[in-house]
Write a protein that holds these residues in place. Structure first.
Motif, PDB file in Angstrom:
ATOM      1  N   TYR A   5      49.247  76.521  53.651  1.00 20.62           N
ATOM      2  CA  TYR A   5      48.113  75.789  54.224  1.00 20.62           C
ATOM      3  C   TYR A   5      48.406  74.290  54.292  1.00 20.62           C
ATOM      4  O   TYR A   5      48.192  73.638  55.320  1.00 20.62           O
ATOM      5  N   ASP A   6      48.925  73.745  53.199  1.00 22.25           N
ATOM      6  CA  ASP A   6      49.275  72.332  53.175  1.00 22.25           C
ATOM      7  C   ASP A   6      50.313  72.006  54.248  1.00 22.25           C
ATOM      8  O   ASP A   6      50.241  70.952  54.894  1.00 22.25           O
ATOM      9  N   PHE A   7      51.276  72.899  54.421  1.00 20.48           N
ATOM     10  CA  PHE A   7      52.300  72.677  55.432  1.00 20.48           C
ATOM     11  C   PHE A   7      51.684  72.622  56.829  1.00 20.48           C
ATOM     12  O   PHE A   7      52.034  71.759  57.644  1.00 20.48           O
ATOM     13  N   ILE A   8      50.762  73.512  57.102  1.00 23.49           N
ATOM     14  CA  ILE A   8      50.097  73.518  58.408  1.00 23.49           C
ATOM     15  C   ILE A   8      49.355  72.199  58.634  1.00 23.49           C
ATOM     16  O   ILE A   8      49.460  71.570  59.689  1.00 23.49           O
ATOM     17  N   VAL A   9      48.600  71.765  57.620  1.00 23.50           N
ATOM     18  CA  VAL A   9      47.837  70.518  57.732  1.00 23.50           C
ATOM     19  C   VAL A   9      48.775  69.333  57.925  1.00 23.50           C
ATOM     20  O   VAL A   9      48.574  68.484  58.806  1.00 23.50           O
ATOM     21  N   ALA A  10      49.813  69.260  57.092  1.00 26.34           N
ATOM     22  CA  ALA A  10      50.723  68.117  57.129  1.00 26.34           C
ATOM     23  C   ALA A  10      51.542  68.085  58.411  1.00 26.34           C
ATOM     24  O   ALA A  10      51.763  67.006  58.995  1.00 26.34           O
ATOM     25  N   SER A  11      51.994  69.238  58.885  1.00 22.01           N
ATOM     26  CA  SER A  11      52.828  69.270  60.080  1.00 22.01           C
ATOM     27  C   SER A  11      52.030  68.920  61.333  1.00 22.01           C
ATOM     28  O   SER A  11      52.594  68.455  62.333  1.00 22.01           O
ATOM     29  N   PHE A  12      50.719  69.101  61.284  1.00 19.87           N
ATOM     30  CA  PHE A  12      49.846  68.786  62.411  1.00 19.87           C
ATOM     31  C   PHE A  12      49.662  67.277  62.591  1.00 19.87           C
ATOM     32  O   PHE A  12      49.291  66.811  63.663  1.00 19.87           O
ATOM     33  N   ALA A  13      49.936  66.500  61.547  1.00 21.68           N
ATOM     34  CA  ALA A  13      49.720  65.053  61.604  1.00 21.68           C
ATOM     35  C   ALA A  13      50.690  64.389  62.566  1.00 21.68           C
ATOM     36  O   ALA A  13      51.755  64.923  62.893  1.00 21.68           O
ATOM     37  N   SER A  14      50.332  63.200  63.013  1.00 20.11           N
ATOM     38  CA  SER A  14      51.194  62.415  63.878  1.00 20.11           C
ATOM     39  C   SER A  14      52.519  62.108  63.176  1.00 20.11           C
ATOM     40  O   SER A  14      52.522  61.604  62.054  1.00 20.11           O
ATOM     41  N   PRO A  15      53.655  62.387  63.823  1.00 18.31           N
ATOM     42  CA  PRO A  15      54.939  62.043  63.218  1.00 18.31           C
ATOM     43  C   PRO A  15      55.054  60.557  62.883  1.00 18.31           C
ATOM     44  O   PRO A  15      55.532  60.190  61.809  1.00 18.31           O
ATOM     45  N   ARG A  16      54.628  59.707  63.816  1.00 18.50           N
ATOM     46  CA  ARG A  16      54.715  58.270  63.551  1.00 18.50           C
ATOM     47  C   ARG A  16      53.803  57.867  62.389  1.00 18.50           C
ATOM     48  O   ARG A  16      54.202  57.104  61.508  1.00 18.50           O
ATOM     49  N   ALA A  17      52.587  58.390  62.368  1.00 21.79           N
ATOM     50  CA  ALA A  17      51.669  58.060  61.278  1.00 21.79           C
ATOM     51  C   ALA A  17      52.225  58.522  59.940  1.00 21.79           C
ATOM     52  O   ALA A  17      52.088  57.824  58.926  1.00 21.79           O
ATOM     53  N   THR A  18      52.861  59.689  59.920  1.00 23.59           N
ATOM     54  CA  THR A  18      53.419  60.212  58.681  1.00 23.59           C
ATOM     55  C   THR A  18      54.472  59.261  58.128  1.00 23.59           C
ATOM     56  O   THR A  18      54.504  58.982  56.918  1.00 23.59           O
ATOM     57  N   ILE A  19      55.324  58.735  58.981  1.00 23.89           N
ATOM     58  CA  ILE A  19      56.374  57.822  58.540  1.00 23.89           C
ATOM     59  C   ILE A  19      55.805  56.448  58.210  1.00 23.89           C
ATOM     60  O   ILE A  19      56.123  55.859  57.162  1.00 23.89           O
ATOM     61  N   GLU A  20      54.954  55.923  59.071  1.00 28.13           N
ATOM     62  CA  GLU A  20      54.437  54.566  58.861  1.00 28.13           C
ATOM     63  C   GLU A  20      53.556  54.477  57.616  1.00 28.13           C
ATOM     64  O   GLU A  20      53.603  53.481  56.888  1.00 28.13           O
ATOM     65  N   THR A  21      52.750  55.499  57.354  1.00 24.06           N
ATOM     66  CA  THR A  21      51.932  55.466  56.138  1.00 24.06           C
ATOM     67  C   THR A  21      52.790  55.673  54.897  1.00 24.06           C
ATOM     68  O   THR A  21      52.483  55.123  53.823  1.00 24.06           O
ATOM     69  N   ALA A  22      53.877  56.440  55.025  1.00 18.50           N
ATOM     70  CA  ALA A  22      54.802  56.568  53.899  1.00 18.50           C
ATOM     71  C   ALA A  22      55.398  55.208  53.547  1.00 18.50           C
ATOM     72  O   ALA A  22      55.496  54.837  52.366  1.00 18.50           O
ATOM     73  N   LEU A  23      55.783  54.449  54.553  1.00 16.06           N
ATOM     74  CA  LEU A  23      56.303  53.103  54.306  1.00 16.06           C
ATOM     75  C   LEU A  23      55.253  52.221  53.638  1.00 16.06           C
ATOM     76  O   LEU A  23      55.574  51.391  52.771  1.00 16.06           O
ATOM     77  N   ALA A  24      53.995  52.408  54.020  1.00 14.40           N
ATOM     78  CA  ALA A  24      52.918  51.616  53.420  1.00 14.40           C
ATOM     79  C   ALA A  24      52.788  51.906  51.934  1.00 14.40           C
ATOM     80  O   ALA A  24      52.712  50.983  51.107  1.00 14.40           O
ATOM     81  N   TRP A  25      52.752  53.189  51.547  1.00 13.59           N
ATOM     82  CA  TRP A  25      52.577  53.473  50.123  1.00 13.59           C
ATOM     83  C   TRP A  25      53.844  53.223  49.321  1.00 13.59           C
ATOM     84  O   TRP A  25      53.792  52.952  48.107  1.00 13.59           O
ATOM     85  N   MET A  26      54.990  53.267  49.979  1.00 14.36           N
ATOM     86  CA  MET A  26      56.232  52.958  49.277  1.00 14.36           C
ATOM     87  C   MET A  26      56.390  51.474  48.988  1.00 14.36           C
ATOM     88  O   MET A  26      56.866  51.072  47.915  1.00 14.36           O
ATOM     89  N   ASP A  27      56.016  50.641  49.947  1.00 13.69           N
ATOM     90  CA  ASP A  27      56.384  49.228  49.915  1.00 13.69           C
ATOM     91  C   ASP A  27      55.291  48.286  49.432  1.00 13.69           C
ATOM     92  O   ASP A  27      55.576  47.136  49.088  1.00 13.69           O
ATOM     93  N   THR A  28      54.042  48.727  49.412  1.00 12.30           N
ATOM     94  CA  THR A  28      52.952  47.806  49.082  1.00 12.30           C
ATOM     95  C   THR A  28      52.824  47.641  47.575  1.00 12.30           C
ATOM     96  O   THR A  28      52.700  48.620  46.837  1.00 12.30           O
ATOM     97  N   ASP A  29      52.838  46.401  47.136  1.00 16.96           N
ATOM     98  CA  ASP A  29      52.682  46.060  45.715  1.00 16.96           C
ATOM     99  C   ASP A  29      51.247  45.586  45.502  1.00 16.96           C
ATOM    100  O   ASP A  29      50.867  44.494  45.932  1.00 16.96           O
ATOM    101  N   PHE A  30      50.455  46.417  44.835  1.00 17.28           N
ATOM    102  CA  PHE A  30      49.045  46.103  44.634  1.00 17.28           C
ATOM    103  C   PHE A  30      48.783  45.360  43.324  1.00 17.28           C
ATOM    104  O   PHE A  30      47.613  45.101  43.002  1.00 17.28           O
ATOM    105  N   ARG A  31      49.812  45.025  42.590  1.00 19.71           N
ATOM    106  CA  ARG A  31      49.574  44.376  41.298  1.00 19.71           C
ATOM    107  C   ARG A  31      48.763  43.085  41.412  1.00 19.71           C
ATOM    108  O   ARG A  31      47.848  42.877  40.610  1.00 19.71           O
TER     109      ARG A  31
END
Length: 276
Positions: free
Chosen positions: A183-209
């Motif tokens: 089920y998770d795979f179906i939901v995740a694979s349906f997402a925008s490819p660009r959004a999946t990558i760009e939001t990954a970069l956001a959570w990887m790189d943002t320092d909220f300290r």
């Protein structure tokens, strides 16, 4: 279907949401790379306990629209602000799971707390995922680069395996089914490819300290001590040390996806916090 349009976005963004129940509004912000559907085990409980529950799809995910960009946290927080303003919500509780914790903190930074009563950070990436000299328990850059490389070369192949680590599947086969992974795979694979990558970069790189000082409302922090996706030392532990007014709950043996594997324990903690 209900949508709210963020008219302040650089491109038109239509955010899909579901709105159930009555009472104090509780807004659920999902993790990466899923949708509002990941809150299935929490929505019914929140409504049953007398709260209004609003769950929405982040831009680029679920049924929300998929602009080319941007997907940084300020853009994502502006979508959350549009929901709060359009529905004229007050005395809200913001609940962010995994990368959704970033929207919570950036919302407080950019828009303040006038409409916010409390916040909750569940398996959250706050304050920093990446390993640095001053964040030795973070995820190494090579591992983060590997995620992006895999998303660019074989996104669906990567997502097919991702949920296993999300739930520590080999250790939790009695708590999460193969059907849940599918089920998770179906939901995740349906997402925008660009959004999946760009939001990954956001959570990887943002320092909220530097932004933790803006979290100045009562805060619940819940993390599993077996989280292999967002290690507790770089997230929950640091968040609890940096946010002044917090209740810190560690669920023993829980993986990242504790909203599924340890739903009863999480729900009990969350409802207790909502009613405090």
């Amino acid at each position: 279907m209900p949508f709210i349009t963020n008219t302040n976005a650089k491109e038109q963004v239509d955010i899909f949401y579901e709105d159930y129940g009555e009472g104090q509004p509780v807004i659920l912000i999902h993790g990466w790379p899923l949708s509002h559907k990941s809150w299935e085990q929490q929505v019914w409980k929140i409504v049953e306990e007398g709260f209004r529950c609003i769950a929405y799809d982040r831009r680029g995910f679920g049924t929300s629209s998929s602009p080319w960009g941007p997907y940084d946290y300020s853009a994502l927080a502006s979508d959350l602000n549009s929901i709060i303003k359009e529905l004229d919500l007050k005395d809200c509780v913001l609940v962010g799971f995994s990368m959704g914790g970033g929207e919570v903190v950036r919302y407080l930074t950019n828009f303040g707390t006038d409409r916010i009563a409390k916040v909750a950070l569940i398996s959250s990436i706050i304050p920093l995922v990446k390993k640095k000299d001053d964040n030795p328990d973070g995820v190494p850059q090579d591992a983060l680069n590997g995620i992006i490389d895999n998303l660019q070369s074989d996104r669906v192949g990567f997502l097919k395996e991702f949920s296993k680590g999300f739930y520590n599947f080999e250790d939790n086969k009695d708590k999460v089914s193969q059907a849940q992974l599918d089920y998770d795979f179906i939901v995740a694979s349906f997402a925008s490819p660009r959004a999946t990558i760009e939001t990954a970069l956001a959570w990887m790189d943002t320092d909220f300290r530097p932004e933790l000082k803006n979290v100045n409302v009562p805060t619940l922090i819940v993390h599993g001590d077996a989280d292999q996706t967002v290690p507790i030392k770089t997230s929950g532990k640091q968040a609890a040390e940096g946010i002044t007014d917090n209740r810190y709950e560690v669920i023993e043996g829980a993986p990242h996806g504790l909203n599924v594997t340890h739903a009863d324990e999480l729900n009990e903690i969350l409802i207790s916090f909502l009613k405090e």
